[in-house]
Design a protein around this motif. Structure first.
Motif, PDB file in Angstrom:
ATOM      1  N   HIS A 111       0.887  -1.203  -0.038  1.00 54.73           N
ATOM      2  CA  HIS A 111      -0.125   0.079   0.013  1.00 54.73           C
ATOM      3  C   HIS A 111       0.768   1.329   0.224  1.00 54.73           C
ATOM      4  CE1 HIS A 111      -2.875  -3.112   1.803  1.00 54.73           C
ATOM      5  NE2 HIS A 111      -3.778  -2.441   0.778  1.00 54.73           N
ATOM      6  N   MET A 112       2.218   1.270   0.272  1.00 56.00           N
ATOM      7  CA  MET A 112       2.956   2.319   0.317  1.00 56.00           C
ATOM      8  C   MET A 112       3.972   2.288  -0.761  1.00 56.00           C
ATOM      9  SD  MET A 112       1.860   4.280   2.730  1.00 56.00           S
ATOM     10  CE  MET A 112       0.664   4.181   3.982  1.00 56.00           C
ATOM     11  N   PRO A 113       3.898   2.749  -2.046  1.00 57.51           N
ATOM     12  CA  PRO A 113       4.858   2.594  -3.099  1.00 57.51           C
ATOM     13  C   PRO A 113       6.065   3.401  -2.860  1.00 57.51           C
ATOM     14  CG  PRO A 113       3.116   4.225  -3.846  1.00 57.51           C
ATOM     15  CD  PRO A 113       2.624   3.625  -2.408  1.00 57.51           C
ATOM     16  N   GLN A 114       6.250   4.082  -2.106  1.00 58.01           N
ATOM     17  CA  GLN A 114       7.484   4.757  -1.712  1.00 58.01           C
ATOM     18  C   GLN A 114       8.313   4.135  -0.693  1.00 58.01           C
ATOM     19  OE1 GLN A 114       4.592   5.984  -0.469  1.00 58.01           O
ATOM     20  NE2 GLN A 114       4.510   7.071   1.366  1.00 58.01           N
ATOM     21  N   VAL A 115       7.806   3.235  -0.010  1.00 57.61           N
ATOM     22  CA  VAL A 115       8.337   2.540   0.965  1.00 57.61           C
ATOM     23  C   VAL A 115       9.307   1.343   0.026  1.00 57.61           C
ATOM     24  CG1 VAL A 115       8.883   0.903   3.038  1.00 57.61           C
ATOM     25  CG2 VAL A 115       7.126   2.838   2.800  1.00 57.61           C
ATOM     26  N   ASP A 116      10.519   1.372   0.255  1.00 58.13           N
ATOM     27  CA  ASP A 116      11.363   0.244  -0.543  1.00 58.13           C
ATOM     28  C   ASP A 116      11.614  -0.888   0.105  1.00 58.13           C
ATOM     29  OD1 ASP A 116      13.098  -0.102  -2.728  1.00 58.13           O
ATOM     30  OD2 ASP A 116      14.539  -0.540  -1.134  1.00 58.13           O
ATOM     31  N   SER A 117      11.778  -1.014   1.529  1.00 62.81           N
ATOM     32  CA  SER A 117      11.943  -2.205   2.301  1.00 62.81           C
ATOM     33  C   SER A 117      11.827  -1.927   3.826  1.00 62.81           C
ATOM     34  CB  SER A 117      13.371  -2.966   1.883  1.00 62.81           C
ATOM     35  OG  SER A 117      14.370  -2.046   2.317  1.00 62.81           O
ATOM     36  N   PHE A 118      11.917  -3.151   4.594  1.00 68.21           N
ATOM     37  CA  PHE A 118      11.785  -2.978   5.938  1.00 68.21           C
ATOM     38  C   PHE A 118      12.866  -3.866   6.530  1.00 68.21           C
ATOM     39  CE2 PHE A 118       7.527  -1.852   5.119  1.00 68.21           C
ATOM     40  CZ  PHE A 118       7.237  -0.780   5.807  1.00 68.21           C
ATOM     41  N   TYR A 119      13.739  -3.245   7.731  1.00 69.50           N
ATOM     42  CA  TYR A 119      14.622  -3.955   8.325  1.00 69.50           C
ATOM     43  C   TYR A 119      14.193  -4.333   9.701  1.00 69.50           C
ATOM     44  CZ  TYR A 119      18.010  -2.526   4.761  1.00 69.50           C
ATOM     45  OH  TYR A 119      18.584  -2.178   3.343  1.00 69.50           O
ATOM     46  N   LEU A 120      14.767  -5.434  10.388  1.00 72.66           N
ATOM     47  CA  LEU A 120      14.630  -5.791  11.787  1.00 72.66           C
ATOM     48  C   LEU A 120      15.839  -6.326  12.218  1.00 72.66           C
ATOM     49  CD1 LEU A 120      13.095  -5.653  14.277  1.00 72.66           C
ATOM     50  CD2 LEU A 120      11.886  -7.802  13.799  1.00 72.66           C
ATOM     51  N   ALA A 121      16.675  -5.806  13.249  1.00 76.73           N
ATOM     52  CA  ALA A 121      17.883  -6.401  13.707  1.00 76.73           C
ATOM     53  C   ALA A 121      18.047  -6.308  15.247  1.00 76.73           C
ATOM     54  CB  ALA A 121      18.986  -5.500  12.856  1.00 76.73           C
ATOM     55  N   SER A 122      18.719  -7.107  15.611  1.00 76.07           N
ATOM     56  CA  SER A 122      19.109  -6.948  16.872  1.00 76.07           C
ATOM     57  C   SER A 122      20.533  -6.901  17.564  1.00 76.07           C
ATOM     58  CB  SER A 122      18.493  -8.192  17.875  1.00 76.07           C
ATOM     59  OG  SER A 122      19.395  -9.610  17.514  1.00 76.07           O
ATOM     60  N   VAL A 175      25.695  -6.575  11.320  1.00 76.55           N
ATOM     61  CA  VAL A 175      24.505  -5.655  11.072  1.00 76.55           C
ATOM     62  C   VAL A 175      24.673  -4.468  12.111  1.00 76.55           C
ATOM     63  CG1 VAL A 175      22.906  -6.912  12.692  1.00 76.55           C
ATOM     64  CG2 VAL A 175      22.203  -5.439  10.928  1.00 76.55           C
ATOM     65  N   THR A 176      25.289  -4.889  13.360  1.00 73.65           N
ATOM     66  CA  THR A 176      25.475  -3.769  14.339  1.00 73.65           C
ATOM     67  C   THR A 176      26.350  -2.697  13.983  1.00 73.65           C
ATOM     68  OG1 THR A 176      27.165  -5.060  15.278  1.00 73.65           O
ATOM     69  CG2 THR A 176      24.817  -5.413  16.155  1.00 73.65           C
ATOM     70  N   ALA A 177      27.187  -2.798  12.702  1.00 72.16           N
ATOM     71  CA  ALA A 177      27.948  -1.888  12.304  1.00 72.16           C
ATOM     72  C   ALA A 177      27.627  -0.921  11.110  1.00 72.16           C
ATOM     73  CB  ALA A 177      29.262  -2.644  11.814  1.00 72.16           C
ATOM     74  N   ARG A 178      26.198  -1.117  10.746  1.00 76.65           N
ATOM     75  CA  ARG A 178      25.636  -0.281   9.805  1.00 76.65           C
ATOM     76  C   ARG A 178      25.283   1.012  10.441  1.00 76.65           C
ATOM     77  NH1 ARG A 178      27.564  -2.229   5.883  1.00 76.65           N
ATOM     78  NH2 ARG A 178      26.033  -0.984   4.634  1.00 76.65           N
ATOM     79  N   PRO A 179      25.285   2.077   9.535  1.00 79.33           N
ATOM     80  CA  PRO A 179      25.002   3.651  10.224  1.00 79.33           C
ATOM     81  C   PRO A 179      23.445   3.548  10.713  1.00 79.33           C
ATOM     82  CG  PRO A 179      26.048   3.587   8.265  1.00 79.33           C
ATOM     83  CD  PRO A 179      25.782   2.219   8.290  1.00 79.33           C
ATOM     84  N   TRP A 180      22.563   2.871  10.137  1.00 71.92           N
ATOM     85  CA  TRP A 180      21.264   2.965  10.400  1.00 71.92           C
ATOM     86  C   TRP A 180      21.070   2.443  11.866  1.00 71.92           C
ATOM     87  CZ3 TRP A 180      18.762  -1.761  11.138  1.00 71.92           C
ATOM     88  CH2 TRP A 180      19.461  -2.484  10.247  1.00 71.92           C
ATOM     89  N   PHE A 181      21.874   1.385  12.083  1.00 71.60           N
ATOM     90  CA  PHE A 181      21.844   0.531  13.329  1.00 71.60           C
ATOM     91  C   PHE A 181      22.336   1.420  14.597  1.00 71.60           C
ATOM     92  CE2 PHE A 181      22.775  -2.545  16.713  1.00 71.60           C
ATOM     93  CZ  PHE A 181      21.651  -3.383  16.767  1.00 71.60           C
ATOM     94  N   GLN A 182      23.556   1.960  14.061  1.00 72.26           N
ATOM     95  CA  GLN A 182      24.177   2.617  15.198  1.00 72.26           C
ATOM     96  C   GLN A 182      23.756   3.850  15.589  1.00 72.26           C
ATOM     97  OE1 GLN A 182      28.362   2.975  14.065  1.00 72.26           O
ATOM     98  NE2 GLN A 182      28.710   0.612  14.628  1.00 72.26           N
ATOM     99  N   GLY A 183      23.184   4.582  14.460  1.00 77.55           N
ATOM    100  CA  GLY A 183      22.342   5.760  14.800  1.00 77.55           C
ATOM    101  C   GLY A 183      21.272   5.803  15.486  1.00 77.55           C
ATOM    102  N   ALA A 184      20.532   4.607  15.210  1.00 79.14           N
ATOM    103  CA  ALA A 184      19.151   4.621  16.158  1.00 79.14           C
ATOM    104  C   ALA A 184      19.680   4.166  17.664  1.00 79.14           C
ATOM    105  CB  ALA A 184      18.317   3.178  15.634  1.00 79.14           C
ATOM    106  N   ILE A 185      20.729   3.325  17.774  1.00 83.96           N
ATOM    107  CA  ILE A 185      21.127   2.792  19.265  1.00 83.96           C
ATOM    108  C   ILE A 185      21.564   4.216  19.961  1.00 83.96           C
ATOM    109  CG2 ILE A 185      23.028   1.601  20.578  1.00 83.96           C
ATOM    110  CD1 ILE A 185      20.605  -0.132  19.396  1.00 83.96           C
ATOM    111  N   LYS A 186      22.476   5.089  19.180  1.00 79.37           N
ATOM    112  CA  LYS A 186      22.821   6.430  19.886  1.00 79.37           C
ATOM    113  C   LYS A 186      21.616   7.292  20.481  1.00 79.37           C
ATOM    114  CE  LYS A 186      27.252   6.286  17.682  1.00 79.37           C
ATOM    115  NZ  LYS A 186      28.287   7.049  16.714  1.00 79.37           N
TER     116      LYS A 186
END
Length: 772
Positions: A111-122, A175-186
C-alpha cells in the motif's frame, strides 16, 4: 593666436542664438514628451511589478504548504511504523522468522509505493528484511548454515505462500556496524525524538536514491532491537519534478550544506533526468537560483525572496521540513514573468502607445528641424553664391588690372593663380598650341602647395593623340582617374605624376572654331565654382594665344636653316659622338675657343636594390644613349661625351663664332627632352634628368699619346653644369643669359630669375620651352 581665438566681427550673436533655438527647440520638446512618458511608464511598471511579486509570493507560499504536506505524507510511513514497532516486536527475537514482521512488511509494501523495504535487527547480530521482488516479495534472513554465514532469501506472494528460496554469502556481515543501526542505538533516551534518519545514499542495483529511518527499542529480554524503514527518494524526486510551480518553476529539497535530498536529477535548464550519484550537491552552473535562495535562507531564514540569475528575475521561497532530525529545506523558484505576464502585456501596450506618441512628436519635431535646415541651407547657398561672386569679381578685377594682359610676350601669372585658387586644384596650367598643330607648350603652370610657377614643358600629338583629338574637336574632358583612362595615361605619367594628381580637367581654348590652347586643372576640389572662372580665363588666354599664333605665322619664314653636317672624327674614347668639327688632317688643334655652345644633361644616380632592377635600369640607360646618339648625329653636333651620370654635348668648336652651332644644340636639347620623357613614361619612371646650356669660352687640347683623348674644359662647361644642377624641375632646360640672347629669336623662353655664378657674380637664367 590659435584659430579658436579668432572672432569674426561680422557674425551676429542673435543669428547664432536663432540657429541654436531653431535646432534645439523641437528636440527639447520631444525629449520632454519622452521623459514624461518614461516617468509614467516606470511608475505604472513598478506598481504592477510589486503587485505581481506579492501575488507570486502568496502563490508560492500556498505551493510551499502543499509541498510540505506532501513531503510529510511521503515520509510518514517511517514515523508511523516507528511508533508501533516497539509494541509489535518487543518480544525476544529467535532465529525463526518473525511472522508478524513479515506480514507487516508485505502489507505496507503493498500500500505504500514509496517504501522500498523494512529491516529488523538485534544487538545479537540477528537480521531480517522484507522487500519487493517483482510483483511478489522477498523475505531475507541472516543465519549460519553448515558453518557459513549466509542470507537466506525466501520468495512468497501477498498471502505468504511459498514460491522459492535462494541464498547469498554474507561475507562476515555485521548488522550492528551499519549506520542506520548505530544511529538508532545512539538516540535511545534523547528527548528530541528517537527516530534516526540516515543521509541519502545510492542504491546502484536499483538505480535509486534511498533514505533510511530507524528506531531502537528494548526487548523483554533486556537486549535492543532496531526497526528500519527504507524510503525511495526517486518517487519524491519525480513528484517534485512533476510539481507545477507557476509555468516553468522548479522545486528541490536540500540540507543546510546544499546536499540534495530530492529533486537532484532535475536541471533548471530543462534537461532530462539522469541518475548520477556523484552529483549530490547543488551545481552553480545549472542551479544558480537554488544556490542563491539557499544562501538567502541561511541569512534571513524561511520566507519569500527575489533573486537575479541568467539576466532574469526569479521569485523564490524557502521553508524548513522539521519532521526529520536534521534541517531539511524546501526550495521553490519560478521566473518572475510567470506571474507577471499580465503586467508585461500591459507594459508592452503602454510602450506601443508611448512609442506612437513619441513617433508623432518626433515627426513633428523632425519636420520643424528639416524645414529650419532647408531655410538655413538656402541661406547658406545664397551666401556661398554671393561669396563666390565676390571672389570671382575680385579675381576678375585683379586679372583685368594686370598690365599688358593681352600681350603674348608678357607673363601673366595671375591667370593660373586665379584658376588654382577658385577651383581648389592641385595644379593649374595653360598650354599653347604651337603653329605646327603637333605640339602643346606649357606657358605657365602654378603649384599652390609649393607656391611656384614653372613653364617650358612640351607634349606632342604623337604621344598624346587622343587628347589632341579632343582639343581639335573642342571637347572638354573631366577624367576621374587619369591613370586608368587611355586618353590621359601618358599625360598622367609624364606631367601629373610629379604632383601625384589623379583627376584631370582638360578644357580647350578656342578662337572661333579654331583651337589655340588648353586649360588643364589637376585634382580640382571645387567643381561647382569652376565654370565661371574657367570661362573668364579662357577668354583672356584665347586672345593671348591668338596673338602669339599670328606672330608665329609671320616669323615662320624667317627661321634660319640649321646645318646638320656630320664631321668625320677618329677620337672615340668616352664619346657617344666623337669630336669632329674643326679637325685638320685628323688632329684637333689645342687652344682657347671663345664662343662654344655647351649643354650638360645630368641624370639622377641610378641605384638598384636587386639584380632584376639593375638589369631593367641598364636597358633604359642603353635605350636613352642610343636615342641621344641618334639625335646628336641628326642635328650635327660636334661631340657627345659621357662623364659618369652626365652627358656633355658640344654644338660646335671653332675659332670663329658659329651662329648655327648654338641653334643645333638647342634643337638637340628639345628633341632629347621629348625622347627622354617619352621613354621614361613608357616604363613608368619619373623624369630624372635636368639640362643646362651656356655659350662661352673653353679650352681644348689633346691629352695623352697613343691613344690621345680630346678634352674640353672651361667656363662654359662649368656654367652649363651649374645650370643643369639648379634647374627648377626635372625635365626642364635652363639656359644662361648669353645663350638666351642668341636663341630668343627662334625659341620660346620664360625668365627664371637671377642666377649666381661663382667667381663671376649674379646673372639671369631662362627656361627654354620649345621652338617658335
Amino acid at each position: 593666436m590659435s584659430a579658436a581665438e579668432i572672432v569674426d566681427p561680422t557674425r551676429s550673436p542673435a543669428s547664432s542664438r536663432q540657429k541654436v533655438l531653431q535646432f534645439l527647440g523641437p528636440i527639447v520638446g520631444v525629449l520632454l514628451v519622452i521623459a514624461a512618458i518614461i516617468a509614467i511608464s516606470l511608475h505604472n511598471y513598478r506598481t504592477t511589478r510589486q503587485g505581481a511579486i506579492a501575488l507570486s509570493s502568496d502563490l508560492l507560499r500556498s505551493q510551499q504548504k502543499y509541498v510540505t504536506e506532501e513531503v510529510r505524507n511521503y515520509l510518514s510511513p517511517a514515523s508511523d511504523s516507528a511508533s508501533i514497532a516497539p509494541d509489535m516486536f518487543g518480544s525476544p527475537l529467535t532465529d525463526a522468522s518473525p511472522d508478524s514482521f513479515m506480514l507487516y512488511g508485505r502489507s505496507m509494501l503493498a500500500h505504500m509505493p514509496q517504501v522500498d523495504s523494512f529491516y529488523l535487527a538485534s544487538d545479537q547480530g540477528q537480521f531480517w528484511m522484507v522487500t519487493r521482488h517483482g510483483k511478489d516479495y522477498e523475505q531475507t534472513h541472516f543465519q549460519v548454515e553448515n558453518g557459513h554465514e549466509v542470507y537466506r532469501h525466501t520468495y512468497v506472494d501477498q498471502n505468504g505462500t511459498y514460491l522459492g528460496t535462494a541464498f547469498d554469502p554474507a561475507d562476515k556481515y555485521d548488522v550492528t556496524a551499519r549506520p542506520w543501526f548505530q544511529g538508532a542505538i545512539k538516540r535511545i533516551g534523547r528527548g528530541d525524538g528517537a527516530l534516526y534518519w540516515t543521509n541519502p545514499y545510492a542504491y546502484l542495483a536499483a538505480r535509486e536514491f534511498t533514505i533510511t529511518a530507524s528506531i531502537a527499542f528494548p526487548m523483554k529480554d533486556g537486549h535492543h532491537a532496531v526497526f528500519a524503514t527504507n524510503i525511495s527518494l526517486n518517487r519524491l524526486t519525480s513528484f517534485l519534478n512533476e510539481l507545477q510551480v507557476g509555468r516553468s518553476g522548479r522545486a528541490v529539497i536540500v540540507d543546510m550544506k546544499g546536499q540534495i535530498i530530492a529533486g537532484h536529477n532535475m536541471g533548471e535548464d530543462g534537461a532530462e533526468p539522469s541518475f548520477d550519484p556523484a552529483h549530490m550537491q547543488l551545481d552553480p552552473k545549472t542551479q544558480p537560483v537554488f544556490i542563491r535562495a539557499l544562501n538567502t535562507f541561511r541569512v534571513k531564514g524561511p520566507g519569500p525572496g527575489l533573486v537575479t540569475a541568467r539576466n532574469k528575475n526569479y521569485v523564490t521561497i524557502a521553508a524548513t521540513l522539521p519532521f526529520v532530525h536534521r534541517r531539511w529545506v524546501l526550495l521553490l523558484n519560478a521566473p518572475e514573468n510567470d506571474f507577471s505576464d499580465f503586467a508585461v502585456t500591459a507594459r508592452r501596450q503602454n510602450l506601443w502607445f508611448s512609442a506612437l506618441v513619441v513617433g508623432l512628436a518626433s515627426l513633428l519635431a523632425l519636420g520643424l528641424i528639416i524645414q529650419g535646415r532647408r531655410i538655413e541651407r538656402l541661406r547658406k547657398r545664397l551666401e556661398v553664391g554671393r561669396e563666390q561672386m565676390r571672389a570671382e569679381n575680385a579675381s576678375l578685377y585683379e586679372i583685368a588690372s594686370t598690365p599688358d594682359l593681352f600681350e603674348a610676350s608678357h607673363d601673366v601669372p595671375i591667370l593660373t593663380e586665379a584658376l588654382a585658387a577658385r577651383t581648389g586644384s592641385r595644379r593649374a596650367s595653360l598650354w599653347r598650341l604651337l603653329p605646327d598643330g603637333e605640339r602643346l607648350l606649357c606657358e605657365d603652370a602654378f603649384d599652390p602647395v609649393r607656391d611656384v610657377h614653372s613653364t617650358g614643358i612640351e607634349i606632342t600629338k604623337r604621344e598624346h593623340s587622343k587628347l589632341f583629338d579632343a582639343l581639335m574637336e573642342g571637347h572638354s574632358l573631366f577624367i576621374e582617374d587619369a591613370r586608368q583612362d587611355e586618353r590621359s595615361q601618358n599625360f598622367q605619367r609624364i606631367i601629373m605624376r610629379s604632383v601625384e594628381a589623379k583627376s584631370l580637367v582638360f578644357h580647350p581654348v578656342m578662337r572661333g572654331h579654331q583651337a589655340v590652347g588648353v586649360i588643364v586643372l589637376e585634382d580640382p576640389s571645387r567643381a561647382d565654382a569652376m565654370e565661371h572662372i574657367v570661362a573668364i580665363v579662357s577668354s583672356v588666354v584665347a586672345l593671348r594665344f591668338s596673338q602669339a599664333l599670328d606672330q608665329g605665322d609671320q616669323q615662320a619664314g624667317a627661321r634660319p636653316s640649321v646645318s646638320h653636317e656630320l664631321k668625320d672624327t677618329r677620337y672615340d674614347e668616352g664619346f657617344l659622338l666623337p669630336p669632329g668639327s674643326g679637325v685638320q688632317d685628323g688632329v684637333v688643334p689645342s687652344g682657347i675657343y671663345p664662343q662654344v655652345p655647351v649643354m650638360v644633361i645630368s641624370f639622377a644616380d641610378p641605384y638598384a636594390m636587386d639584380s632584376h632592377s639593375a638589369e631593367r635600369a641598364m636597358k633604359v640607360v642603353s635605350s636613352l644613349s642610343e636615342d641621344i646618339q641618334r639625335i646628336a648625329r641628326e642635328t650635327g653636333l660636334f661631340s657627345v661625351q659621357v662623364v659618369s651620370n652626365r652627358l656633355v654635348l658640344v654644338g660646335g668648336c671653332s675659332q670663329e663664332p658659329d651662329p648655327g652651332a648654338v641653334l643645333r644644340l638647342a634643337d638637340a636639347a628639345v628633341s632629347i627632352r621629348e625622347a627622354c620623357l617619352s621613354l621614361l613614361a613608357s616604363v613608368d619612371i619619373d623624369p630624372v634628368f635636368r639640362v643646362g646650356i651656356d655659350v662661352g669660352p673653353v679650352m681644348a687640347a689633346m691629352l695623352g699619346k697613343e691613344p690621345s683623348v680630346f678634352n674640353l674644359w672651361g667656363e662654359a662647361i662649368n656654367v652649363a653644369e651649374l645650370l643643369a644642377a639648379s634647374a627648377p624641375d626635372a625635365g626642364t632646360i635652363q639656359v644662361s643669359e648669353q645663350a638666351y640672347l642668341q636663341l630668343r629669336e627662334h625659341f620660346l623662353f620664360r625668365a627664371r630669375g637671377m642666377f649666381y655664378l661663382p667667381n663671376s657674380g649674379v646673372t639671369r637664367s631662362f627656361i627654354l620651352a620649345g621652338r617658335r
